[in-house]
Scaffold this active site. Structure first.
Site, PDB file in Angstrom:
ATOM      1  N   SER A 267      48.397   6.082  47.070  1.00  0.00           N
ATOM      2  CA  SER A 267      48.618   7.016  45.972  1.00  0.00           C
ATOM      3  C   SER A 267      50.084   7.447  45.933  1.00  0.00           C
ATOM      4  CB  SER A 267      47.655   8.206  46.116  1.00  0.00           C
ATOM      5  OG  SER A 267      47.616   8.973  44.935  1.00  0.00           O
TER       6      SER A 267
ATOM      7  N   HIS B 128      39.562   5.677  43.701  1.00  0.00           N
ATOM      8  CA  HIS B 128      40.839   5.991  44.323  1.00  0.00           C
ATOM      9  C   HIS B 128      40.636   6.399  45.780  1.00  0.00           C
ATOM     10  CE1 HIS B 128      45.108   6.882  43.809  1.00  0.00           C
ATOM     11  NE2 HIS B 128      44.937   8.041  44.416  1.00  0.00           N
TER      12      HIS B 128
END
Length: 353
Positions: A193, A335
């Site tokens: 990320s 994610h």
């Protein structure tokens, strides 16, 4: 084929001609990415050394690994900054390759990540909590940010928090190159990320990193900004303006006019191995544009004599493209940095390191 899609997007040209001209072109791309996106950090004169808090050579992974809990001490302008870090290494008769990984917490690495599996594959792992370096907010007096900006103020092209976290990763590289059990020329960096963006920028800035991997790094990471169907420049500079140079906000809604895009960032890693991983349902990170950035950066790898990524007729939710020095992987799901991601990255580096 996706190569046609890239042509239609009107990406800025990498302006490649010959292998001998690439270093000069690379320097110009680096300057552009510094000035307009990640920012330029002020020069900092410093000294550094590490202190050992704890070592365990007997109990970690059944005695098959060595764990050391450390503190990095940085001294500059009469002030001292301390940042904890830790590393775990497989027992080996030869120095081992190692991953430096900025983390989202100071959790013991043996439980926070699949450290035993990583060590069993023959790799070491060095982790640090990114917020121990400087907080993830607009406070530029916190932690090491204060060393760069004593008054907490930045100019239009000054470096943001990603630049500071990446700078610290290079300081850990300094330290890990001194560890006798580590192969000093085989130290890579990996992040997820926002820390995937950090890993890519660290490796772009510091060519001593032997390779890099980003996991769902998305906007301002591995994903092209043009044609982005997920997070945009406007989104990210509104929510996280402190990650970047203030100048980056000028491109909000103006992606088509940017003199750069993220294939420039990926090209800065050539010819070193780079693995970009996506998650099929992580649409905010735009997995398709992460693949397109890899494809658009591939001509630099080809120019430097390395095999590049394949141009595909279509993408699937579960795929691995490990053949070139740019590897692209996508898995089903959302994610998260998963064991599947880790093993695919390690497979890629097994073939390239």
């Amino acid at each position: 084929m996706y190569g046609k899609r890239i042509l239609e997007m009107g990406l800025p040209d990498l302006m490649l001609s010959t292998r001998s001209n690439w270093p000069g072109r690379r320097q110009k791309i680096m300057g552009l990415m510094e000035q307009e996106l990640y920012g330029i950090l002020p020069d900092l004169r410093f000294s550094q050394h590490s202190l050992l808090n704890q070592e365990d050579r007997e109990r970690v992974h059944g005695g098959n690994s060595i764990f050391r809990d450390m503190v990095l001490v940085l001294e500059t302008h009469g002030k001292t900054y301390t940042v904890p870090y830790w590393y775990v290494l497989p027992r080996s008769e030869q120095p081992v390759p190692l991953w430096i990984m900025p983390c989202f917490s100071r959790t013991h690495p043996v439980s926070a990540v699949p450290a035993e599996e990583i060590c069993s594959r023959g790799y070491g792992l060095c982790c640090f909590d990114y917020q121990q370096v400087t907080t993830d907010d607009a406070d530029f007096t916190s932690g090491l940010a204060a060393a760069f900006y004593p008054d907490g103020q930045r100019g239009e092209h000054d470096g943001g928090k990603i630049a500071i976290w990446a700078w610290f990763a290079s300081r850990l590289l300094d330290e890990m190159q001194k560890v006798p059990e580590v192969a000093s020329g085989k130290i890579c960096i990996v992040g997820h990320s926002r820390l995937g963006k950090t890993a890519l920028w660290a490796a772009a800035r510091d060519t001593r990193f032997a390779g890099a991997a980003s996991i769902q790094s998305g906007c301002a990471g591995a994903a092209l900004a043009r044609g982005n169907t997920g997070e945009t420049v406007a989104d990210i500079t509104r929510t996280f303006p402190f990650w970047f140079a203030p100048a980056y906000r000028n491109y909000a809604g103006q992606e088509a006019h940017m003199p750069f895009d993220q294939h420039f960032l990926l090209a800065l890693l050539a010819p070193r191995p780079l693995c970009v991983t996506s998650a099929a349902s992580d649409l905010w990170a735009d997995p398709e544009n992460e693949y397109l950035a890899c494809l658009a950066a591939s001509p630099v790898y080809t120019l430097l004599g390395e095999k590049a990524i394949r141009d595909l007729p279509e993408l699937t939710d579960d795929m691995v493209l490990p053949e070139g020095r740019i590897g692209y992987c996508r898995r089903p799901g959302t994610h998260c940095f998963t064991r599947t991601d880790w093993h695919r990255i390690l497979d890629f580096m097994d073939a390239n390191l």
